[in-house]
Design a protein around this motif. Structure first.
Motif, mmCIF file in Angstrom:
data_model
loop_
_atom_site.group_PDB
_atom_site.id
_atom_site.type_symbol
_atom_site.label_atom_id
_atom_site.label_comp_id
_atom_site.label_asym_id
_atom_site.label_seq_id
_atom_site.Cartn_x
_atom_site.Cartn_y
_atom_site.Cartn_z
ATOM 1 N N ALA A 321 0.763 -1.326 -0.147
ATOM 2 C CA ALA A 321 0.049 -0.111 0.040
ATOM 3 C C ALA A 321 0.790 1.355 0.004
ATOM 4 C CB ALA A 321 -0.765 0.043 1.269
ATOM 5 N N LEU A 322 1.931 1.262 0.765
ATOM 6 C CA LEU A 322 2.903 2.459 0.778
ATOM 7 C C LEU A 322 3.601 2.946 -0.478
ATOM 8 C CD1 LEU A 322 3.768 2.061 4.519
ATOM 9 C CD2 LEU A 322 1.906 3.553 3.333
ATOM 10 N N ARG A 323 3.754 1.679 -1.499
ATOM 11 C CA ARG A 323 4.386 1.950 -2.768
ATOM 12 C C ARG A 323 3.634 3.115 -3.398
ATOM 13 N NH1 ARG A 323 5.560 -4.052 -5.389
ATOM 14 N NH2 ARG A 323 6.876 -4.943 -3.528
ATOM 15 N N PRO A 324 4.488 3.847 -4.134
ATOM 16 C CA PRO A 324 3.945 4.900 -5.137
ATOM 17 C C PRO A 324 3.003 4.241 -6.108
ATOM 18 C CG PRO A 324 6.323 5.049 -5.003
ATOM 19 C CD PRO A 324 5.918 3.708 -4.517
ATOM 20 N N ALA A 325 1.861 5.236 -6.141
ATOM 21 C CA ALA A 325 0.773 4.693 -7.277
ATOM 22 C C ALA A 325 1.250 4.809 -8.608
ATOM 23 C CB ALA A 325 -0.494 5.651 -7.015
ATOM 24 N N PRO A 326 0.934 3.653 -9.268
ATOM 25 C CA PRO A 326 1.363 3.866 -10.793
ATOM 26 C C PRO A 326 0.712 4.824 -11.505
ATOM 27 C CG PRO A 326 -0.308 2.096 -10.474
ATOM 28 C CD PRO A 326 0.028 2.536 -9.091
ATOM 29 N N GLU A 327 1.242 5.309 -12.368
ATOM 30 C CA GLU A 327 0.891 6.567 -13.437
ATOM 31 C C GLU A 327 -0.709 6.384 -13.744
ATOM 32 O OE1 GLU A 327 3.071 7.542 -16.482
ATOM 33 O OE2 GLU A 327 5.068 8.144 -15.323
ATOM 34 N N ASP A 328 -0.968 5.073 -14.199
ATOM 35 C CA ASP A 328 -2.398 4.844 -14.664
ATOM 36 C C ASP A 328 -2.803 3.457 -14.018
ATOM 37 O OD1 ASP A 328 -4.792 4.318 -15.686
ATOM 38 O OD2 ASP A 328 -4.283 5.078 -17.773
ATOM 39 N N ALA A 329 -3.337 3.096 -13.044
ATOM 40 C CA ALA A 329 -3.758 1.926 -12.333
ATOM 41 C C ALA A 329 -4.747 1.046 -12.829
ATOM 42 C CB ALA A 329 -4.153 2.067 -10.841
ATOM 43 N N THR A 330 -5.507 1.691 -14.234
ATOM 44 C CA THR A 330 -6.453 0.991 -14.577
ATOM 45 C C THR A 330 -5.935 0.438 -16.075
ATOM 46 O OG1 THR A 330 -7.296 3.159 -15.697
ATOM 47 C CG2 THR A 330 -8.260 2.058 -13.588
#
Length: 333
Positions: A321-330
């Motif tokens: 959960a604490l990893r950076p969010a991907p540029e486009d998670a979808t």
């Protein structure tokens, strides 16, 4: 952000929640039973990109920020406000389809144990046994059949010590009472009724001698093995799920490194990040694999054995959960 998908009364989530908060994990706890009646899920394609939002309890959450999902034990989607039964069934059906699509689009998140559709696809005892043999685990001779002519030969090969299991937990009604089939010995007198096997397939195996049993919980690459002294009680000798906690002890168990490694590989090879594996340990010390519970219960094992399974789950979820969010998670994989 961590998205927890489970019912509000899930004791396992309540056990892990303080540990997640102590690790500073931002999270949202949501239940599929609140959809579509009490929440809104929107999947949108516009301006060349996909976006998903979940509106719940007056707040709208951007699901592209979700980097980890813990899909535990949610309720079923509910459209209780739709009074007409067929219309309510339709609404709940399309809600399930929308959820499935939304989960498929959350490709950037890490899931425990997996997306529900993937977990369902690999939740099959025959597949588990087959994969276990490929990894070199000992597995009992097994027949899954609805052919009545297979019962007597299997009984004879087992020397009269034959047991039968169901392929999945599924309650049914007998004499107006809800029932469930546990592992059951097949006595000689039952062979005369073998024609009934035609109506539903059953799993047939010899009754493997037991010194004790193991529940091995795999969380990512961590392994927590609990010894269950099932032979201390007649009630649990065939199936420890009958439970007799005052007589049956639970304790931490040191798995041989090669067995622990194969457990991790078996779970990962099924595309899972969590699994609860059951084993028999024979009087000769042989480890005999039985099955994987894809989303099995573990809190009672921690309570009775002292194993820190909840810490392992909290660590795995926090790391994801604490990893950076991907540029486009979808983006689809």
């Amino acid at each position: 952000m961590l998205l927890i998908i489970s019912s509000a009364g899930d004791d396992s989530v309540h056990t892990v929640l303080p540990k997640l908060e102590a690790r500073g994990v931002p999270l949202l706890w949501w239940d599929e039973a609140d959809y579509p009646g009490a929440s809104a899920l929107t999947t949108r394609y516009a301006d060349g990109r996909w976006r998903q939002t979940l509106t719940y309890r007056g707040r709208t959450h951007d699901l592209s920020e979700v980097t980890a999902v813990w899909h535990r034990r949610p309720g079923k989607p509910s459209a209780a406000d739709v009074r007409e039964p067929s219309q309510r069934e339709f609404a709940e059906h399309v809600a399930r389809l929308a959820l499935r699509g939304a989960y498929d689009l959350m490709a950037g998140a890490r899931w425990m144990p997996a997306t529900p559709q993937h977990a369902l696809a690999v939740d099959n005892k025959l597949l588990h046994l087959h994969r276990a043999t490929e990894l070199g685990f000992s597995v009992a001779e097994t027949v899954v059949t609805n052919d009545p002519d297979e019962l007597v030969p299997a009984w004879n090969r087992a020397g009269g010590r034959l047991i039968t299991k169901t392929l999945d937990y599924h309650p049914f009604t007998l004499d107006d009472e809800a029932r469930h089939l546990f592992t059951t010995q097949v006595p000689r007198r039952r062979l005369s009724g073998r024609h009934r096997l035609r109506h539903a397939p059953a799993m047939l195996q010899p009754n493997v001698p037991k010194a004790y049993e193991l529940r091995v919980t795999v969380v990512g690459e961590r392994v927590f093995a609990a010894r269950i002294d099932s032979q201390a009680s007649r009630l649990t000798s065939l199936d420890w799920r009958h439970y007799d906690d005052p007589k049956v002890g639970y304790s931490a168990h040191d798995l041989p490194p090669d067995v622990a490694d194969r457990c991790v590989r078996l779970v990962a090879g099924l595309g899972l990040t969590f699994g609860a594996l059951d084993f028999i340990v024979t009087p000769d010390g042989e480890y005999v694999f039985l099955e994987i519970n894809v989303n099995g219960q573990w809190a009672f094992v921690e309570l009775l054995s002292g194993l820190p399974i909840s810490d392992g789950i909290a660590d795995w979820l926090a790391d994801a959960a604490l990893r950076p969010a991907p540029e486009d998670a979808t983006d689809a994989r």
